[in-house]
Scaffold this active site. Structure first.
Site, short mmCIF file in Angstrom:
data_model
loop_
_atom_site.label_atom_id
_atom_site.label_comp_id
_atom_site.label_asym_id
_atom_site.label_seq_id
_atom_site.Cartn_x
_atom_site.Cartn_y
_atom_site.Cartn_z
N GLY A 502 0.77 -1.14 -0.05
CA GLY A 502 0.13 0.16 -0.11
C GLY A 502 0.79 1.03 -0.02
N PHE A 504 1.50 3.28 2.25
CA PHE A 504 2.24 3.44 3.39
C PHE A 504 2.79 2.20 4.14
CE2 PHE A 504 -0.72 6.91 2.87
CZ PHE A 504 0.08 8.07 3.09
N GLY A 505 3.15 1.20 3.40
CA GLY A 505 3.52 0.36 4.02
C GLY A 505 2.95 -1.12 3.23
N VAL A 507 1.05 -4.89 3.10
CA VAL A 507 -0.13 -5.39 3.81
C VAL A 507 -0.16 -6.72 3.82
CG1 VAL A 507 -2.52 -5.31 3.76
CG2 VAL A 507 -1.25 -3.18 3.08
N ASP A 617 -4.10 10.36 -1.64
CA ASP A 617 -3.52 9.40 -2.17
C ASP A 617 -4.55 8.40 -2.84
OD1 ASP A 617 -1.50 7.96 -3.81
OD2 ASP A 617 -0.96 6.82 -2.03
#
Ligand SMILES: *[C@@H]1O[C@H](CO)[C@@H](O)[C@H](O)[C@H]1NC(C)=O
Ligand SMILES: *[C@@H]1O[C@H](CO)[C@@H](O)[C@H](O)[C@H]1NC(C)=O
Ligand SMILES: *[C@@H]1O[C@H](CO)[C@@H](O)[C@H](O)[C@H]1NC(C)=O
Ligand SMILES: *[C@@H]1O[C@H](CO)[C@@H](O)[C@H](O)[C@H]1NC(C)=O
Ligand SMILES: *[C@@H]1O[C@H](CO)[C@@H](O)[C@H](O)[C@H]1NC(C)=O
Ligand SMILES: *[C@@H]1O[C@H](CO)[C@@H](O)[C@H](O)[C@H]1NC(C)=O
Ligand SMILES: *[C@@H]1O[C@H](CO)[C@@H](O)[C@H](O)[C@H]1NC(C)=O
Length: 810
Positions: A502, A504-505, A507, A617
Site C-alpha cells: 500500500g 504507507f507500507g 499489507v 493518495d
C-alpha cells in the site's frame, strides 16, 4: 363521472404496470430511453417518446397526442430519415442545450436539434413538452426565449399555435410521411409559396398539386367554408414575415391539420365531450391544380366536375372540350392585338369564386377597388382584378396579367373576381350561373375527452443519502493487538502472506481465531510519537462508513506501528478493472455502484465525518472491494497521521501517485478537497475505460487518458471511451453522465471541479451537469502543454513505475 374516474385509475395502472417513467422536464445530462420512458406535457395530452409507426418495427422519437380512448396520433417525429432498428435509442439534452438522439454501442448521434451559436454560451437549459405539443429547449438564463422548438421544424402536422411559413428566417412547411408505416419525408408538401402574392399550396415534388390559395383576411380563397368561430386564424404578410397560424379559442376542442402520404390533407378534430375524432378535408376534382386549364372556371354539379370558359374566352381545342378533356383551357375570343386593347373594355363581376393563381400577380395593400379597376384598365395585359382583403367592405388590390389559372365557382361564400372583357361581351349580360357546388364539409362536433394521465414521476432510485446514520459511535473500543500475535498470524510477515504494497507500507493477510484480517505494517520512521499516533488512530477508527475500510485495531510496540483492518477478499479495484479476464465480471451496474460508492465514501471523509480528511493518495489500488464488489476506500486516515492537520495550503512534501495527482498539487504542493476530487475523476475515467491514466497513450494524438477522454467528449463521441466489455450493455445515459462527472472532476482549475457533495447529486441525476473545461495534464509526453504553461515539462511525465513518491516541491 364515475366511469371517467375509473378510466383514469385504469390508465394510471396501465402506465404503472408498463413500468413507464414519465418526466415533465428533461434537464441537462438527463435522458429518455426507449422502453417506456417519456416526457409528458403538463396536462398529459402530449407525450414525447419512442414509437413504431403502423406495421413498422423501426423506432422513432416523436411527439404524440393521446385522446381519451388512448389512441395516439403522432404529430411530430425527430428522426424521420434515420430510424432506429432496435430499442437502444436514448434522447438526452447535452450540456450545451442540444437534444441528441443516440444509439448503438458507441451511442452515436442519429439526430440532434440545431441550436444557434449563441446557445453555446448558455447553460442550465431544460427541455419541456408544452401543452400545445411544442417540444422546447428553454435556456436557464431567459425563461421566455427558446434555444430550440419543434414547432420550428414541423413534420406533416400543423397544430394550434404553430406557424406555417417564413418567420425569423425559418421557412416552415409540412411534408407528408412516405407511408403510414414510414415517417420519412414523402412526396407531398404543403407550404406558403411566396411568389407573387403569397398563397398556400400543396406540392407534389416541385409541382403544385393543389392550391388552397391566397389569404383574403378571413380564409384561403379556395376554402371559404372553413370559417369557424372557434378558431382564430391569422395570416401575417410583411417584408420579413409570411406565415399562417391558427389557434383554438375553445380549449375543449383540439384540432390538427396534416398532409397525408397519399397527397391530400386532413383536419382532425377532438372534443372533450367524446373520444371520437372527425377527419375531413377530402379533395374533389376542382381542387386539382388547373383542372380546367387557363381562363376557365371549374364547377361541381351532381358530383361531376365540369369546366366553362370565362366570358370573352373560347375553348382552345373545342373537340377536346366536347369530350370533357379540359386541361388545355380557353383562349381569348378576339385575338389579342393592340387594337383589342384599344377597344373599349369593361369588367364582368364573377361572384363566389376561388381567385386564380396569384404566383405572378401584382398587389397593392393600400388601393381600393375603384383604383384597382383603373390600374387594370390602364394596363393592356391586365386580365382581372380583385380585392386583397375582403374584410370591412374590401381593401387592397390584386391584379392578374395574361392567363387566369385555377379558378372555381362556389355555390356561396366565395370572393368577387372582376374579369376584363371587351365591351361587346358586356352587352349581353348573363348573370353568373350558380352551379351547385358540393362544399367540403368540415365536420366538427364529436365526442372526445381530454385525457389526464397522471403518471408518477419516478426518478432514478437515489443513492442512499443516509450517510449520517453511520456517523460516529460514541465510544470506540479500539483493540490493541500484541505484536507477537500479529507476527504469528502473518507467518512473521512472510512474503507468502503479503497482499500488496500500500501507499504507507506492505499489507499482509492474517488469520486470528479463524477471522481473516488485513495487517498493514507502517514504515518505522513515521516521524510521530507513539501516543500521538495512537490518538490519531483512535480518531480514525471512529470514522465509520460503508464505503470506508474498517479499522479494527492497531499495534504500537517500540518502533513498530501496525494497523489492523477488515479483510477484503476481492482485493483492490486495479486488480479487477485492469485485468483482462476479471474486468469482464464487473458489469455496468457494478461499475456504476463502485463509482457511486467511492463518491459517498469520499464525501464522508471531506464533509460528513467529524474530522475533515483529505485523502491525498486516492487511486484504484486504494479502493478495496468486498465480497459483493462494494468499494471501500482504504488508507484514508494515513495522510492525516503522517502530515498532521494541514487541511489547507501548501506542503513541501508532495505525496501521491503519478497519474492521480492534480497539477496544482504535483507542481505547487497545493492541496485541498479538490485534489481528491481530481484523483476521484481519474479513477472514474479509468474504471470506465479499463485503462490506466499513467500508462495510456493514444498513439495518434499523444494524449493521456484524460486528454483522450476530453477529445472524445468534445467530438461528441463520449462512449468510445468505454471498456468494450460494458459498452454494448451499459445504461448509456448513466455512462455519459459518469464520463461527464469524471471530466468535471479532472478539470485543470481546482475551483472548476465540483465538490464531492455535488458529485453525488450529479451521479444521482439530481443536479444538472455543467460543461466541463479541459482537464489538468491535458496532454502528456511533453508534446504540448495546454494545461498549465507553468508546468515543468519533464519529470512529471516520465513513466515512473513507483506508485508512491515523496519528493520536494520547488
Ligand atoms: C441497435 O442498432 C444499432 C444500429 O442501429 C447497433 O449499433 C446496435 O448494436 C444495436 N443494438 C442491439 C442491442 O442490437
Ligand atoms: C438552473 O435552473 C434551475 C431551475 O431552472 C435553477 O434552480 C438554478 O438556480 C439554475 N442554475 C444556474 C446556475 O443558473
Ligand atoms: C411583420 O409582422 C409581424 C407580426 O405582426 C411583426 O412582428 C413584424 O414586426 C412585422 N415586420 C415588419 C418588417 O413589419
Ligand atoms: C360537340 O358535340 C356536339 C354533339 O354532342 C356536336 O353537335 C358538336 O358539333 C361538337 N362540336 C365540336 C366542335 O366538335
Ligand atoms: C390604339 O392603339 C394604337 C397603337 O398601339 C395607339 O397608337 C392609339 O393611341 C391607341 N388608341 C387609344 C384610344 O388608346
Ligand atoms: C402592365 O403590368 C405589367 C406587370 O406589372 C408590367 O410589366 C407592364 O409593363 C405593364 N404595362 C403597362 C403598359 O403599363
Ligand atoms: C465504436 O468505437 C470504437 C472505438 O472508436 C470503434 O472501434 C468501433 O468500431 C465502434 N463501434 C461501432 C459499432 O461503431
Amino acid at each position: 363521472m364515475r366511469n371517467f374516474k375509473m378510466l383514469l385509475i385504469l390508465l394510471f395502472l396501465v402506465s404503472y404496470m408498463r413500468g413507464s417513467t414519465s418526466l415533465h422536464s428533461l434537464g441537462m445530462s438527463e435522458c429518455i430511453r426507449d422502453g417506456g420512458e417519456t416526457l409528458l406535457s403538463a396536462d398529459a395530452s402530449f407525450e414525447l417518446g419512442f414509437f413504431s409507426p403502423g406495421t413498422s418495427t423501426n423506432r422513432y422519437l416523436g411527439v404524440w397526442y393521446t385522446d381519451v380512448s388512448g389512441k395516439q396520433t403522432v404529430v411530430w417525429v425527430a428522426n424521420r430519415e434515420t430510424p432506429l432498428h432496435n430499442k437502444s435509442g436514448i434522447l438526452m439534452l447535452n450540456e450545451m442545450g442540444i437534444l441528441q438522439l443516440r444509439t448503438g454501442a458507441n451511442a452515436t448521434i442519429l439526430w440532434s436539434s440545431k441550436v444557434s451559436d449563441e446557445a453555446f454560451k448558455l447553460s442550465n437549459s431544460t427541455a419541456e413538452l408544452f401543452d400545445s405539443g411544442n417540444l422546447v429547449v428553454k435556456s436557464g438564463q431567459d425563461e421566455g426565449s427558446f434555444l430550440w422548438q419543434s414547432f420550428d421544424y414541423p413534420c406533416d402536422t400543423l397544430m394550434p399555435g404553430m406557424k406555417l411559413g417564413l418567420k425569423s428566417g425559418i421557412d416552415r412547411y409540412l411534408s407528408s410521411w412516405k407511408s403510414t408505416d414510414d415517417p420519412a419525408v414523402g412526396e407531398y408538401s404543403i407550404k406558403i409559396d411566396r411568389k407573387g402574392y403569397p398563397q398556400l399550396v400543396q406540392m407534389k415534388g416541385s409541382f403544385i398539386n393543389a392550391r388552397e390559395g391566397s389569404w383574403n383576411g378571413i380564409y384561403f380563397t379556395g376554402y371559404p367554408n372553413l370559417q369557424q368561430s372557434i378558431f382564430k386564424r391569422e395570416f401575417v404578410f410583411n417584408d420579413t414575415e409570411v406565415y399562417y397560424e391558427f389557434d383554438i379559442l375553445d380549449r375543449s376542442i383540439f384540432k390538427i391539420f396534416r398532409a397525408t402520404p397519399s397527397g391530400g390533407w386532413e383536419n382532425m378534430v377532438w372534443t372533450s365531450q367524446t373520444a371520437e375524432t372527425t377527419t375531413s378535408g377530402g379533395q374533389d376534382a376542382c381542387d386539382s391544380y388547373a383542372f380546367c386549364g387557363s381562363n376557365s372556371v371549374c364547377n361541381i354539379g351532381d358530383n361531376v366536375a365540369s369546366c366553362e370558359c370565362l366570358k370573352g374566352y373560347v375553348p382552345k381545342f373545342p373537340q377536346q372540350w366536347n369530350v370533357s378533356y379540359w386541361s388545355n383551357g380557353c383562349v381569348r375570343k378576339t385575338r389579342k392585338t393592340s387594337s383589342a386593347c384599344n377597344n373599349t373594355q369593361g369588367f364582368l363581376r364573377y361572384k363566389d369564386m376561388k381567385l386564380p393563381d396569384t404566383s405572378s400577380s401584382w398587389f397593392n395593400k393600400a388601393m381600393n377597388l375603384e383604383e384597382c379597376q383603373k390600374s387594370c384598365l390602364k394596363n393592356c395585359s391586365c386580365t382581372a382584378y380583385a380585392n386583397l382583403d375582403i374584410r370591412n367592405g374590401g381593401t387592397g388590390c390584386l391584379l392578374w396579367f395574361d392567363h387566369l389559372i385555377d379558378i372555381r365557382q362556389f355555390s356561396q361564400e366565395g370572393q368577387d373576381l372582376y374579369i376584363k372583357v371587351p365591351s361587346s361581351e358586356l352587352a349581353n349580360d348573363h348573370g353568373n350561373k350558380k352551379i351547385k357546388t358540393v362544399a367540403i364539409a368540415v365536420g366538427v362536433i364529436i365526442f372526445g375527452l381530454i385525457c389526464w394521465v397522471i403518471i408518477m414521476l419516478i426518478k432514478y432510485p437515489g443513492f442512499a443519502r443516509n450517510i449520517r446514520k453511520n456517523k460516529q459511535r460514541q465510544d470506540v473500543d479500539l483493540p490493541i493487538f500484541d505484536f507477537s500475535v500479529l507476527a504469528k498470524a502473518t507467518d512473521n510477515f512472510s512474503s507468502n502472506k503479503k497482499l500488496g504494497e500500500g501507499g504507507f507500507g506492505p499489507v499482509y493477510k492474517a488469520t486470528i481465531n479463524g477471522q481473516e484480517l488485513a495487517v498493514k505494517r507502517l514504515p518505522k520512521k513515521s516521524g510521530q510519537g507513539s501516543e500521538e499516533f495512537k490518538n490519531e488512530v483512535v480518531l480514525i477508527a471512529k470514522l465509520q462508513h460503508r464505503n470506508l475500510v474498517k479499522l479494527l485495531g492497531c499495534c504500537i510496540q517500540g518502533e513498530e506501528k501496525i494497523l489492523v483492518y477488515e479483510y477484503m477478499p476481492n482485493k483492490s479495484l486495479d486488480h479487477f478493472v485492469f485485468d483482462e479476464t476479471r474486468r469482464k465480471t464487473v458489469d455496468w451496474l457494478k461499475r456504476f455502484n463502485i463509482i457511486g460508492g467511492i463518491a459517498r465514501g469520499l464525501l464522508y471523509l471531506h464533509q460528513d465525518s467529524r474530522l475533515k480528511i483529505i485523502h491525498r493518495d486516492l487511486k484504484t489500488s486504494n479502493i478495496l472491494l468486498d465480497a459483493n464488489l462494494n468499494p471501500k476506500i482504504s488508507d484514508f486516515g494515513l495522510a492525516r497521521t503522517f502530515f498532521g492537520d494541514q487541511v489547507e495550503a501548501n506542503t513541501n512534501r508532495v505525496a501521491g501517485t503519478y497519474g492521480y495527482m492534480p497539477p496544482e498539487y504535483a507542481v505547487h504542493g497545493q492541496f485541498s478537497e479538490k485534489s481528491d476530487v481530481f484523483s476521484y475523476g481519474v479513477i472514474v475515467l479509468e474504471l470506465l475505460s479499463a485503462k490506466r491514466n499513467r500508462e495510456f497513450s493514444d498513439s495518434e494524438n499523444y494524449l493521456n487518458l484524460l486528454g483522450h477522454a476530453w477529445r472524445l467528449w468534445t467530438e461528441d463521441r463520449p462512449l468510445e471511451l468505454l471498456d468494450e466489455v460494458i459498452r454494448e450493455n451499459c445504461n448509456h445515459c448513466e455512462a455519459i453522465r459518469c464520463i461527464q462527472v469524471g471530466l468535471l472532476c479532472v478539470q485543470q482549475r481546482p475551483e472548476d471541479r465540483p465538490s464531492m457533495s455535488l458529485v453525488v447529486l450529479m451521479l444521482n441525476g439530481e443536479k444538472m451537469l455543467p460543461k466541463p473545461n479541459f482537464p489538468g495534464f491535458y496532454i502528456d509526453r511533453g508534446v504540448q502543454l495546454q494545461a498549465d504553461s507553468s508546468l515543468p515539462n519533464n519529470t512529471f511525465f516520465s513513466a515512473n513505475q513507483i506508485s508512491i513518491t515523496i519528493l520536494e516541491a520547488r
